[in-house]
Design a protein around this motif. Structure first.
Motif, short mmCIF file in Angstrom:
data_model
loop_
_atom_site.label_atom_id
_atom_site.label_comp_id
_atom_site.label_asym_id
_atom_site.label_seq_id
_atom_site.Cartn_x
_atom_site.Cartn_y
_atom_site.Cartn_z
N PRO A 1 0.80 -1.22 0.00
CA PRO A 1 0.00 0.00 0.00
C PRO A 1 0.84 1.28 0.00
O PRO A 1 0.31 2.35 -0.26
N ARG A 2 2.14 1.16 0.27
CA ARG A 2 2.99 2.34 0.31
C ARG A 2 3.24 2.89 -1.08
O ARG A 2 3.25 2.13 -2.06
N PRO A 3 3.47 4.21 -1.19
CA PRO A 3 3.76 4.79 -2.51
C PRO A 3 5.05 4.19 -3.09
O PRO A 3 5.96 3.82 -2.33
N PRO A 4 5.16 4.13 -4.42
CA PRO A 4 6.37 3.56 -5.05
C PRO A 4 7.67 4.24 -4.61
O PRO A 4 8.68 3.57 -4.45
N TYR A 5 7.65 5.57 -4.42
CA TYR A 5 8.89 6.24 -4.02
C TYR A 5 9.34 5.75 -2.65
O TYR A 5 10.55 5.61 -2.40
N GLN A 6 8.39 5.44 -1.76
CA GLN A 6 8.75 4.95 -0.43
C GLN A 6 9.30 3.53 -0.52
O GLN A 6 10.25 3.19 0.17
N GLN A 7 8.72 2.72 -1.38
CA GLN A 7 9.22 1.36 -1.58
C GLN A 7 10.66 1.39 -2.10
O GLN A 7 11.52 0.64 -1.63
N ALA A 8 10.92 2.26 -3.08
CA ALA A 8 12.28 2.39 -3.64
C ALA A 8 13.24 2.89 -2.57
O ALA A 8 14.35 2.36 -2.42
N ALA A 9 12.82 3.90 -1.81
CA ALA A 9 13.68 4.45 -0.75
C ALA A 9 13.99 3.37 0.28
O ALA A 9 15.14 3.26 0.75
N ASP A 10 13.01 2.56 0.64
CA ASP A 10 13.23 1.49 1.62
C ASP A 10 14.25 0.47 1.11
O ASP A 10 15.10 0.00 1.87
N VAL B 1 25.23 16.07 -4.95
CA VAL B 1 26.05 17.16 -5.46
C VAL B 1 25.53 17.47 -6.86
O VAL B 1 25.51 16.59 -7.73
N GLN B 2 25.08 18.70 -7.04
CA GLN B 2 24.46 19.08 -8.30
C GLN B 2 25.41 18.80 -9.47
O GLN B 2 26.58 19.16 -9.43
N GLY B 3 24.90 18.15 -10.49
CA GLY B 3 25.69 17.84 -11.67
C GLY B 3 26.58 16.63 -11.52
O GLY B 3 27.24 16.23 -12.48
N ARG B 4 26.65 16.04 -10.35
CA ARG B 4 27.54 14.89 -10.13
C ARG B 4 26.80 13.65 -9.68
O ARG B 4 27.21 12.54 -9.97
N GLY B 5 25.74 13.80 -8.91
CA GLY B 5 24.98 12.64 -8.48
C GLY B 5 24.78 12.60 -6.98
O GLY B 5 25.10 13.53 -6.26
N SER B 6 24.27 11.47 -6.52
CA SER B 6 24.01 11.26 -5.09
C SER B 6 24.98 10.22 -4.55
O SER B 6 25.34 9.27 -5.26
N TYR B 7 25.38 10.41 -3.30
CA TYR B 7 26.38 9.56 -2.68
C TYR B 7 25.90 9.14 -1.29
O TYR B 7 25.17 9.87 -0.63
N VAL B 8 26.39 7.99 -0.84
CA VAL B 8 26.09 7.52 0.51
C VAL B 8 26.87 8.39 1.49
O VAL B 8 28.06 8.63 1.31
N ALA B 9 26.19 8.86 2.53
CA ALA B 9 26.83 9.69 3.55
C ALA B 9 27.88 8.87 4.29
O ALA B 9 27.77 7.65 4.41
N ASP B 10 28.90 9.56 4.82
CA ASP B 10 29.99 8.88 5.52
C ASP B 10 29.48 8.05 6.69
O ASP B 10 29.89 6.93 6.88
N LYS B 11 28.60 8.64 7.50
CA LYS B 11 28.03 7.93 8.64
C LYS B 11 26.53 7.98 8.48
O LYS B 11 25.88 8.91 8.95
N PRO B 12 25.95 7.00 7.79
CA PRO B 12 24.51 7.04 7.53
C PRO B 12 23.70 7.30 8.78
O PRO B 12 23.97 6.74 9.83
N ILE C 1 22.04 0.31 1.91
CA ILE C 1 23.00 1.10 2.68
C ILE C 1 23.25 0.45 4.04
O ILE C 1 24.39 0.26 4.45
N GLU C 2 22.17 0.09 4.72
CA GLU C 2 22.30 -0.51 6.05
C GLU C 2 22.99 -1.86 6.01
O GLU C 2 23.71 -2.22 6.95
N ALA C 3 22.81 -2.62 4.92
CA ALA C 3 23.45 -3.93 4.79
C ALA C 3 24.90 -3.82 4.32
O ALA C 3 25.61 -4.81 4.28
N GLY C 4 25.32 -2.61 3.94
CA GLY C 4 26.70 -2.42 3.50
C GLY C 4 26.91 -2.70 2.02
O GLY C 4 28.05 -2.68 1.55
#
Length: 144
Positions: A9-18, A68-79, A24-27
Motif C-alpha cells: 500500500p505504500r507509494p512507489p517512491y517509499q518502496q524504492a527508498a526502503d 552534489v548538483q551535476g555529479r549525483g548522489s552519494y552515501v553519507a559517511d556515517k549514515p 545502505i544498512e546492509a553495506g
C-alpha cells in the motif's frame, strides 16, 4: 532491486527508498559510493523520474545520502548521522526538528548550520572524487 509491489500500500517512491536504505544498512552501498542515476533507478524500480527523485529526497532528508548538483548522489559517511536537523540538534542542544519552544527549528542560526552542513557534503563529495582520481592515477602509474 525490484519494481514496486502492486500489493504494497505504500507509494512507489517509499518502496524504492526502503530498498535503497536496506542496501545502505546492509553495506551493499558503502559510504562515499555513488548511487545509481535517476535513469538507472527508474529502470530498476520501473518508476517515473519524479518518483526516483522523491525516493532520493527521502533518503537525503534522513541523512543517509547527499547530492552534489551535476555529479549525483552519494552515501553519507556515517549514515543516519548527517541529517540537517540532527546537525542542528547537535550544535544547539535541542531535539532534532525542535525550535526553542519545541516547534520547528527555522531560526537564522539553524538555517546557517544547515547551509554549512550542505557545503560540507559538497566538499566531501569533491574530496571523494579526487581520492578516486588519485587512486586511478596511481594504478595507471604502476602499469608502466
Amino acid at each position: 532491486m525490484t519494481p514496486p509491489s502492486q500489493h504494497d500500500p505504500r507509494p512507489p517512491y517509499q518502496q524504492a527508498a526502503d530498498e535503497i536504505r536496506g542496501d545502505i544498512e546492509a553495506g551493499r552501498l558503502k559510504p562515499g559510493q555513488q548511487l545509481p542515476s535517476h535513469r538507472e533507478l527508474q529502470e530498476r524500480f520501473n518508476i517515473a523520474n519524479m518518483t526516483a527523485r522523491s525516493a532520493l529526497r527521502v533518503l537525503r532528508e534522513e541523512g543517509l545520502i547527499y547530492t552534489v548538483q551535476g555529479r549525483g548522489s552519494y552515501v553519507a559517511d556515517k549514515p543516519g548521522e548527517h541529517s540537517g536537523d540532527a546537525e542542528v540538534a547537535k550544535v544547539t542542544g535541542r531535539k532534532a526538528g525542535a525550535g526553542p519552544e519545541g516547534g520547528e527549528a527555522t531560526g537564522p542560526i539553524d538555517e546557517a548550520i544547515r547551509a554549512l552542513h550542505e557545503q560540507l557534503r559538497t566538499l566531501n563529495a569533491a574530496f571523494q572524487e579526487l581520492r578516486r582520481e588519485v587512486d586511478d592515477l596511481k594504478a595507471e602509474r604502476k602499469q608502466f
